[in-house]
Design an enzyme around this catalytic site. Structure first.
Site, PDB file in Angstrom:
ATOM      1  CB  SER A 205      -0.978  -0.046   1.105  1.00 43.05           C
ATOM      2  OG  SER A 205      -1.934   1.156   1.063  1.00 43.05           O
ATOM      3  CG  ASN A 206      -0.400   4.498  -1.360  1.00 40.00           C
ATOM      4  OD1 ASN A 206      -0.807   5.232  -1.012  1.00 40.00           O
ATOM      5  ND2 ASN A 206      -0.642   3.744  -2.482  1.00 40.00           N
TER       6      ASN A 206
END
Ligand code: C5P
Length: 408
Positions: A205-206
């Protein structure tokens, strides 16, 4: 904003001083007005203390030195918020009477009027009251509430007719006063990160916070649009009055966007979609064996490119982060993804990183035209994008919708 808060004669008038305080805390300049009946529930002194200035009531209005106070106050004010508003106050205003300070302020031309009704359900739903509400909306007046909840009179129990709480009224007032230039339009927004699971407990993810997309959704809602927000996992609460679809992966985000996209006038794709997903996500948690691990990844679907193939009337705005050669790269993306505009930012510059409340972007078109905007709040950028997108849309058939809205 300069706001007159006017109380009429209902038990919810005991909350009007708290509303005044909330508005002051939110940075508004306030004054208080009250009818005779309101002052049976709340004292003039508590209204005056909360407002920090004398109250306009019948006594002040008819004092020998009073003069034309209703005219003077109506000129001072940018908005009049009537909270609580009784059925009688609605009726007076709808029929053009000026027999108390509040209806007189309205006829004297206070620029914007917002009603926060409070009454028993039978009264609120009575056709006479509803007809008055329609009439007042026709004058451009706005309504905040009433909501469903416990009603004040003994034995009444639950029903529609409860005044919104002071903090809710204070929070929603700016939206109620916003121009309704997106009424009749559908706006679709994506926001936040995606999560691409490697196994049931690990994902790629980020750090996207989702704040930019939520700001666009809220601004569009406040300007009258019907808004769908497709959000990856964020810590933000669902905005009221927006249809929110929560998703995790890029695949899910694409699936959730497809149907509303077909009917949307505008898509603003702020989501930070993960670029990679596991070629074969594991069904069970993988033990951490060995010192190294090789993951096989495949590209996630490019959501904008996929939707671009189905593009018809929609204006499309994307976001791009680059560390170098931003403008030509962004223009190339705009062409490939059929975007009218792309907002380019440089995450390595201070103030432009993930998660902040401000954003500093350069607007880039497919033709490569670039316009560097100053740093501004995400909400201000959202408003600006709506202004730009509106210029690109054909006018709504039958002209712009009336500037009225009903919010609970
Ligand atoms: O190509 P890049 O990821 O830089 O493009 C960014 C824009 O494309 C953003 O608006 C983002 O939401 C969108 N995007 C997408 N699908 C992806 C990756 C990015 O729609 N898989």
């Amino acid at each position: 904003m300069r706001v007159i808060v006017a109380a009429t004669g209902g038990v919810a008038a005991i909350k009007t001083p708290a509303l005044l305080r909330r508005l002051v805390e939110a940075g508004h300049e306030v004054r208080a007005a009250a009818t005779d009946d309101a002052l049976k529930f709340v004292t003039k002194l508590s209204l005056a203390v909360a407002a920090g200035s004398p109250v306009l009531d019948r006594e002040a209005w008819f004092a020998p030195e009073g003069g034309a106070l209703h005219i003077e106050w109506a000129r001072w004010a940018e908005a009049l918020l009537i909270a609580p508003a009784t059925a009688d106050a609605l009726g007076s205003a709808a029929t053009g009477r000026a027999d108390d300070v509040i209806s007189a302020l309205i006829l004297a031309g206070v620029p914007q009027v917002v009603w926060a009704p409070a009454m028993n359900s039978a009264m609120w739903t009575h056709p006479a009251v509803q007809r008055n509400v329609v009439t007042l909306k026709g004058f451009g007046h706005r309504f905040l509430g009433p909501e469903h909840g416990t009603l004040a009179a003994q034995g009444e129990g639950q029903g529609v007719g409860r005044m919104l709480e002071p903090e809710v009224l204070a929070a929603r007032l700016p939206a109620a006063l916003a121009p309704q230039d997106w009424a009749g339009r559908r706006v679709l927004v994506s926001a936040g990160p995606t999560r691409e699971y490697l196994d049931p407990v690990r994902f790629l993810s980020n750090p996207s916070s989702g704040k930019m997309g939520y700001a666009v959704a809220e601004a569009a809602r406040d300007r009258g649009a019907s808004v769908t927000l497709v959000s990856g996992p964020t810590a933000l609460a669902d905005p009221h009055g927006v249809s929110v679809i929560r998703v995790e992966s890029a695949q899910e985000m694409l699936a959730a966007l497809r149907q509303p996209f077909a009917e949307a006038d505008l898509l603003v794709m702020t989501a930070a979609v993960a670029d990679w997903q596991a070629a074969q996500p594991e069904a069970t948690k993988q033990a951490k064996l060995g010192k190294t691990q090789v993951l096989q990844l495949i590209r996630t679907p490019d959501i904008l490119e996929t939707l671009a193939a189905e593009k018809r009337q929609q204006v499309m705005i994307g976001f791009a982060m680059e560390t170098h050669e931003g403008v030509p790269k962004a223009a190339d993306k705009a062409r490939r993804k059929r975007l009218e505009l792309i907002c380019l930012n440089y995450p390595t510059r201070s103030g432009s990183a993930f998660g902040g409340d401000d954003n500093e972007v350069t607007l880039v078109t497919a033709a490569g035209a670039a316009e560097a905007l100053p740093r501004m709040s995400k909400r201000a950028l959202a408003e600006l994008l709506l202004d730009r997108a509106k210029e690109l849309l054909p006018p709504i058939a039958g002209g712009a919708a009336q500037g009225v809205s009903f919010t609970t």
